[in-house]
Motif scaffolding. Structure first.
Motif, mmCIF file in Angstrom:
data_model
loop_
_atom_site.group_PDB
_atom_site.id
_atom_site.type_symbol
_atom_site.label_atom_id
_atom_site.label_comp_id
_atom_site.label_asym_id
_atom_site.label_seq_id
_atom_site.Cartn_x
_atom_site.Cartn_y
_atom_site.Cartn_z
ATOM 1 N N HIS A 295 0.839 -1.208 0.000
ATOM 2 C CA HIS A 295 0.000 0.000 0.000
ATOM 3 C C HIS A 295 0.865 1.246 0.000
ATOM 4 C CE1 HIS A 295 0.794 -0.243 4.290
ATOM 5 N NE2 HIS A 295 0.282 0.945 4.464
ATOM 6 N N MET A 296 2.116 1.103 0.504
ATOM 7 C CA MET A 296 3.064 2.211 0.345
ATOM 8 C C MET A 296 4.502 1.703 0.462
ATOM 9 S SD MET A 296 2.700 4.450 3.770
ATOM 10 C CE MET A 296 3.103 3.824 5.383
ATOM 11 N N VAL A 297 5.412 2.569 0.014
ATOM 12 C CA VAL A 297 6.832 2.197 -0.026
ATOM 13 C C VAL A 297 7.630 3.356 0.559
ATOM 14 C CG1 VAL A 297 8.752 1.586 -1.555
ATOM 15 C CG2 VAL A 297 6.425 0.849 -2.133
ATOM 16 N N LEU A 298 8.418 3.062 1.580
ATOM 17 C CA LEU A 298 9.297 4.100 2.149
ATOM 18 C C LEU A 298 10.662 3.956 1.508
ATOM 19 C CD1 LEU A 298 8.762 3.919 6.030
ATOM 20 C CD2 LEU A 298 7.493 5.264 4.348
ATOM 21 N N PHE A 299 11.271 5.081 1.225
ATOM 22 C CA PHE A 299 12.644 5.065 0.693
ATOM 23 C C PHE A 299 13.507 5.974 1.564
ATOM 24 C CE2 PHE A 299 15.465 7.301 -2.616
ATOM 25 C CZ PHE A 299 16.560 6.498 -2.306
ATOM 26 N N LYS B 10 3.211 5.653 -4.967
ATOM 27 C CA LYS B 10 3.227 4.935 -3.683
ATOM 28 C C LYS B 10 4.468 5.242 -2.846
ATOM 29 C CE LYS B 10 0.382 1.005 -4.865
ATOM 30 N NZ LYS B 10 0.210 -0.440 -4.831
ATOM 31 N N LEU B 11 5.387 6.038 -3.400
ATOM 32 C CA LEU B 11 6.690 6.206 -2.748
ATOM 33 C C LEU B 11 6.723 7.389 -1.781
ATOM 34 C CD1 LEU B 11 9.591 4.827 -3.079
ATOM 35 C CD2 LEU B 11 10.205 7.023 -4.091
ATOM 36 N N TYR B 12 7.252 7.153 -0.583
ATOM 37 C CA TYR B 12 7.509 8.216 0.384
ATOM 38 C C TYR B 12 9.018 8.294 0.581
ATOM 39 C CZ TYR B 12 2.555 8.190 1.180
ATOM 40 O OH TYR B 12 1.198 8.277 0.989
ATOM 41 N N ARG B 13 9.586 9.392 0.118
ATOM 42 C CA ARG B 13 11.038 9.560 0.192
ATOM 43 C C ARG B 13 11.363 10.255 1.518
ATOM 44 N NH1 ARG B 13 14.788 9.992 -4.166
ATOM 45 N NH2 ARG B 13 12.983 9.751 -5.519
ATOM 46 N N ILE B 14 12.205 9.638 2.314
ATOM 47 C CA ILE B 14 12.541 10.185 3.634
ATOM 48 C C ILE B 14 14.025 10.555 3.622
ATOM 49 C CG2 ILE B 14 12.637 9.690 6.129
ATOM 50 C CD1 ILE B 14 9.792 9.293 5.196
ATOM 51 N N ARG C 169 6.959 9.298 11.036
ATOM 52 C CA ARG C 169 5.715 9.232 11.817
ATOM 53 C C ARG C 169 4.483 9.750 11.049
ATOM 54 N NH1 ARG C 169 5.074 9.277 17.380
ATOM 55 N NH2 ARG C 169 7.181 10.022 17.796
ATOM 56 N N PRO C 170 4.557 10.972 10.450
ATOM 57 C CA PRO C 170 3.344 11.480 9.792
ATOM 58 C C PRO C 170 2.879 10.645 8.608
ATOM 59 C CG PRO C 170 5.182 13.055 9.602
ATOM 60 C CD PRO C 170 5.644 11.948 10.475
ATOM 61 N N VAL C 171 3.804 9.931 8.000
ATOM 62 C CA VAL C 171 3.414 9.076 6.867
ATOM 63 C C VAL C 171 2.453 7.996 7.371
ATOM 64 C CG1 VAL C 171 4.267 7.423 5.155
ATOM 65 C CG2 VAL C 171 5.598 9.494 5.651
ATOM 66 N N PHE C 172 2.788 7.406 8.525
ATOM 67 C CA PHE C 172 1.930 6.354 9.075
ATOM 68 C C PHE C 172 0.680 6.938 9.735
ATOM 69 C CE2 PHE C 172 5.827 4.121 8.347
ATOM 70 C CZ PHE C 172 5.402 2.851 7.968
ATOM 71 N N GLU C 173 0.835 8.120 10.353
ATOM 72 C CA GLU C 173 -0.338 8.724 10.998
ATOM 73 C C GLU C 173 -1.410 9.071 9.972
ATOM 74 O OE1 GLU C 173 1.572 10.564 15.097
ATOM 75 O OE2 GLU C 173 1.449 11.846 13.302
#
Ligand SMILES: Nc1ncnc2c1ncn2[C@@H]1O[C@H](COP(=O)(O)OP(=O)(O)O)[C@@H](O)[C@H]1O
Ligand SMILES: Nc1ccn([C@H]2C[C@H](O)[C@@H](COP(=O)(O)OP(=O)(O)O)O2)c(=O)n1
Ligand SMILES: [Mg+2]
Length: 228
Positions: free
Chosen positions: A148-152, A202-206, A220-224
């Protein structure tokens, strides 16, 4: 009763062949069976966690588990565990990891599948996977699911090398020669996967530079923001 995953997960292609010895311990192909929980079958939530070697994936996964209650599946940890068991794949895994290459997808996906099937949690953080398009496609084919999402975790090479060389966990691949290969493999095989998920939205770049707690404040806010 937990229901079969394909009721709600997108199926892309037919299952690939699973060899006989491993298939005895796995539910082959899709749909796979989830554990029952409180008489219901919630939709499985899959988050892939990507980033170069030493970018802090495992460290941040620990904090996500503490805060948001996911089941953490580290592909590297599963392979290392398989490597020291008396599995027929032990020496292949050791040679592959020692050279900084990627283990054949079929082996890794089946280790992940086994963990997912035996978990009573439906929220999965899959760390260090998929590391190649081949990994990604094998997951879709064998498990019949998409994340459902991908963290990078985006980290400069210099910082990754520094962290890996001071990790001190006795890993056979945490040395300067293997690290060079792993960085090349990351660039040539993993970046295309990251681009793939970016194009799918779907990508969240951190930004992975900073203290562990500072980075987690970006996570945190990505999951919240997710409803689960
Ligand atoms: N933000 C950070 N700053 C400095 N060191 C870190 C940070 N995050 C993790 N580390 C350390 O860097 C090393 C690699 O982190 P790890 O979580 O194992 O990364 P990965 O799983 O991406 O390879 C570990 O020794 C870890 O303690
Ligand atoms: N999907 C995967 C994940 C890891 N591997 C192998 C190859 C990787 O260099 C090693 C170590 O992976 P791991 O995720 O533990 O490494 P880092 O935490 O990024 O340093 O395992 C693999 O072949 N396929
Ligand atoms: Mg790791």
């Amino acid at each position: 009763m937990w229901r079969r995953a394909t009721l709600f997960l997108r199926v892309l292609e037919p299952p690939i062949h699973i060899n006989a010895s491993l298939s005895q311990t796995f539910t082959t192909g899709f749909p796979f069976h989830f554990q029952e929980k409180d008489g219901i079958c919630p939709k499985p939530l899959i988050t892939f966690v990507l980033g170069g070697p030493g970018s802090g994936k495992g460290t941040q996964c620990g904090k996500i588990v503490e805060t948001f209650g996911f089941k953490h599946l580290s592909a590297g940890d599963l392979l290392r565990r398989e490597m020291v068991s008396d599995s027929e794949y032990g020496s292949m895994i050791m040679n592959t990891i020692g050279e900084g290459r990627i283990v054949p997808s079929e082996v890794t996906v089946k280790l992940i599948l086994r963990e997912m099937e035996s978990s009573d949690n439906h929220k999965f953080l899959i760390d260090g996977f998929p590391r190649s398009q081949e990994n990604r496609i094998a997951f879709e084919q064998i498990i019949g699911a998409e994340p459902h999402m991908v963290l990078f975790f985006d980290c400069p090479e210099e910082e990754m090398v520094k962290r890996v060389l001071s990790r001190n966990q006795g890993r056979i691949d945490d040395n300067i020669n293997t690290i060079k290969n792993r960085l090349q493999v990351f660039e040539s095989l993993n970046l295309p996967v990251i681009d793939y998920y970016a194009k799918k939205g779907k990508l969240y770049r951190i930004n992975a530079v900073g203290t562990v707690d500072e980075i987690f404040e970006h996570v945190r806010p990505v999951f919240e923001a997710c409803e689960f």
